[in-house]
Design a protein around this motif. Structure first.
Motif, PDB file in Angstrom:
ATOM      1  N   ALA A  95     -34.291  38.962   0.206  1.00 40.45           N
ATOM      2  CA  ALA A  95     -35.120  39.098   1.413  1.00 40.45           C
ATOM      3  C   ALA A  95     -34.718  37.936   2.031  1.00 40.45           C
ATOM      4  O   ALA A  95     -34.783  37.950   3.398  1.00 40.45           O
ATOM      5  N   GLU A  96     -34.419  36.732   1.691  1.00 45.38           N
ATOM      6  CA  GLU A  96     -34.034  35.514   2.340  1.00 45.38           C
ATOM      7  C   GLU A  96     -32.795  36.044   2.925  1.00 45.38           C
ATOM      8  O   GLU A  96     -32.493  35.438   4.339  1.00 45.38           O
ATOM      9  N   LEU A  97     -31.805  36.636   2.083  1.00 49.50           N
ATOM     10  CA  LEU A  97     -30.529  36.749   2.749  1.00 49.50           C
ATOM     11  C   LEU A  97     -30.608  37.893   3.765  1.00 49.50           C
ATOM     12  O   LEU A  97     -30.134  37.703   5.023  1.00 49.50           O
ATOM     13  N   ALA A  98     -31.598  38.767   3.770  1.00 53.06           N
ATOM     14  CA  ALA A  98     -31.766  39.861   4.777  1.00 53.06           C
ATOM     15  C   ALA A  98     -32.396  38.776   6.165  1.00 53.06           C
ATOM     16  O   ALA A  98     -31.932  39.263   7.246  1.00 53.06           O
ATOM     17  N   ALA A  99     -33.055  38.019   5.934  1.00 57.42           N
ATOM     18  CA  ALA A  99     -33.496  37.104   7.180  1.00 57.42           C
ATOM     19  C   ALA A  99     -32.266  36.335   7.871  1.00 57.42           C
ATOM     20  O   ALA A  99     -32.275  36.465   9.088  1.00 57.42           O
TER      21      ALA A  99
END
Length: 507
Positions: free
Chosen positions: A202-206
């Protein structure tokens, strides 16, 4: 301990890292301050803590997802979503080693298997990037003159993606790819056993530019956070992978508000060996089908059906091969089987071994815990083979989700099909034969969503996966998966002279 975006491997560090919920593109603390421990099943050590989300936390995540769905994300064109999915896939490729390591730390599966899945995940996003820009509507020829009718597909809304612990990220990607391609927003609820890897992607998506609220992560136990998501009025769809019992409970809860559902549930898949099969290849496939991932996969070929004329030979070879499998450190490339993911599952598998013995099945390999030097606290089991199993035994009817093969003899083709279909499940099946007519004939008679012929346990991003009977509802992967995250709208347009008075047709 403080919130941290990146974990430390428990095999090299003893520090425990605390994570937050991921809402609005940032980690946040839980409303009531409750956390749960994440254990490494190979070492028995706590290496991370994540929030045990409350109802207030679920409300916050749903509000974030709803605001994003009705706000900035709604303005993104299909081409914009496609470009993001390609960037996201590349970011996962760039961090494949990291996210593979996280999953090994969480569930004890082999690093080589988790690394293979991590390297494959970008292909799913690339595939759905292409589908995001494909036409999804059509025009319909009508029986009425001077009328036009066309359909459009629109994003369904806020999706709760509830994922299991056995392949936490790949099974999330099966949902996340089509959901984002369709224009939905997503709240992921990973298993409490494997939550950290989901927070990380999810961090990578952000970091790849996804607007706040489009992809949120709520961690914690099924009660209260999982239940709260399945019943929340702000959630439009539930996409769940897990046990049939939990899927039934989710379906019942979702039915009260008529939420859209896709459920990928349990299996008790038959792997059928006919006497004319290439037995060397078949035994390799049987071993991979049940002992890959330590048997912790919904598609495990846990019922091995063998024609009577070659039964003794196959049982002997299976037992010998099972005894040679190297059970060990999941980080070691020489290991061929890792751990069971958690203590409750470990105890469940041992229980089924005792049940099988009590029912009269003949133990020919394994059946006991495995000891691995340096990992005395690890949840290791020896690959187990039971022969002379009857199809009405618990070991043949109930999903164990562990490294236990139940070998059942059959007489002929009709007998094999009867036994194979005599189960509440219908997820997958394998057919091993040198007769091409028989291969297709049997595949057509098996009540299963996937049938492999002379191979086993293969999946792909462009082909559907799902089950018959109590193995699920709907399909994941392939073009049909995108439809699971959309609503179809029919639009009628008057091309004539307007609407006449319905009560005075001569006017």
């Amino acid at each position: 301990m403080s919130l941290a975006p990146s974990p430390l491997s428990p095999l090299t560090e003893l520090q425990t890292t605390r994570y937050g919920l991921f809402i609005d593109n940032q980690q946040v603390e839980p409303a009531d301050g409750a956390y749960l421990d994440v254990l490494n099943p190979a070492t028995g050590r706590v290496w991370a803590q994540v929030p045990d989300a409350s109802l207030a936390d679920v409300d916050r995540a749903v509000a974030s997802a709803r605001a994003a769905f009705e706000g900035e994300w709604a303005d993104w064109r299909a081409a914009d979503r496609a470009a993001f999915l390609i960037r996201f896939g590349q970011a996962i490729a760039d961090h494949a080693d990291e996210i593979a390591q996280l999953q090994v730390d969480e569930n004890g599966k082999l690093i080589r298997e988790m690394a293979g899945q991590a390297r494959l995940m970008p292909e799913y996003f690339n595939y759905y990037a292409g589908l995001a820009q494909m036409p999804t509507g059509h025009t319909n020829p009508l029986h009425l003159k001077q009328m036009l009718n066309y359909t459009v597909r629109e994003p369904l809304g806020v999706v709760a993606a509830i994922t299991p612990w056995n392949s936490p990220l790949l099974l999330l990607v099966w949902k996340l790819g089509p959901a984002l391609a369709a224009g939905c927003t997503v709240i992921a609820k990973p298993s409490e056993i494997t939550p950290v890897s989901t927070i990380r992607i999810a961090e990578l998506a952000a970091e790849c530019g996804l607007p706040p609220g489009v992809f949120n992560v709520v961690t914690g136990y099924g009660q209260p956070s999982g239940t709260a998501l399945t019943t929340h009025p702000g959630v439009d769809k539930i996409a769940f992978t897990g046990s049939t019992a939990t899927g039934q409970a989710i379906a019942a809860a979702a039915g009260r508000s008529l939420k859209s559902l896709s459920l990928e549930l349990g299996g008790k898949s038959p792997n059928i060996v006919f006497e004319d099969a290439d037995l060397t290849s078949a035994v390799n496939g049987l071993i991979a089908g049940i002992f890959g991932a330590s048997g912790q996969t919904c598609m495990a070929g846990s019922r091995i059906l063998v024609q009577r004329s070659v039964y003794d030979r196959v049982v002997e070879e299976l037992a010998e091969r099972a005894e040679r499998i190297t059970v060990g450190d999941p980080q070691d490339d020489r290991s061929e089987m890792g751990t069971i993911a958690c203590r409750p599952q470990y105890d469940k598998v041992l229980h089924y071994i005792d049940v099988a013995k009590g029912e009269g099945a003949r133990l020919v390999a394994g059946g006991t815990p495995a000891t691995v030097d340096g990992f005395e606290g690890g949840l290791f089991l020896r690959p187990t083979v039971f022969a002379d199993v009857r199809n009405d035994m618990q070991i043949a009817q109930e999903e164990v989700f562990g490294p236990i093969a139940a070998v059942i003899p059959f007489e002929d083709e009709d007998d094999a099909v009867r036994i194979a279909n005599d189960t509440q499940f219908g997820l997958a099946a394998g057919v091993w034969t040198g007769n091409v007519q028989r291969a297709h004939r049997v595949a057509g008679k098996l009540r299963a969503g996937t049938v492999w012929i002379n191979n086993y346990r293969k999946t792909g991003y462009n082909t559907p996966f799902g089950g018959y009977k109590q193995s699920g509802v709907g399909r994941e992967n392939g073009p049909d998966a995108l439809r699971e995250y959309t609503e179809e709208k029919s639009v009628w347009v008057d091309m004539g002279q307007g609407v006449k008075d319905p009560f005075n047709p001569r006017a």
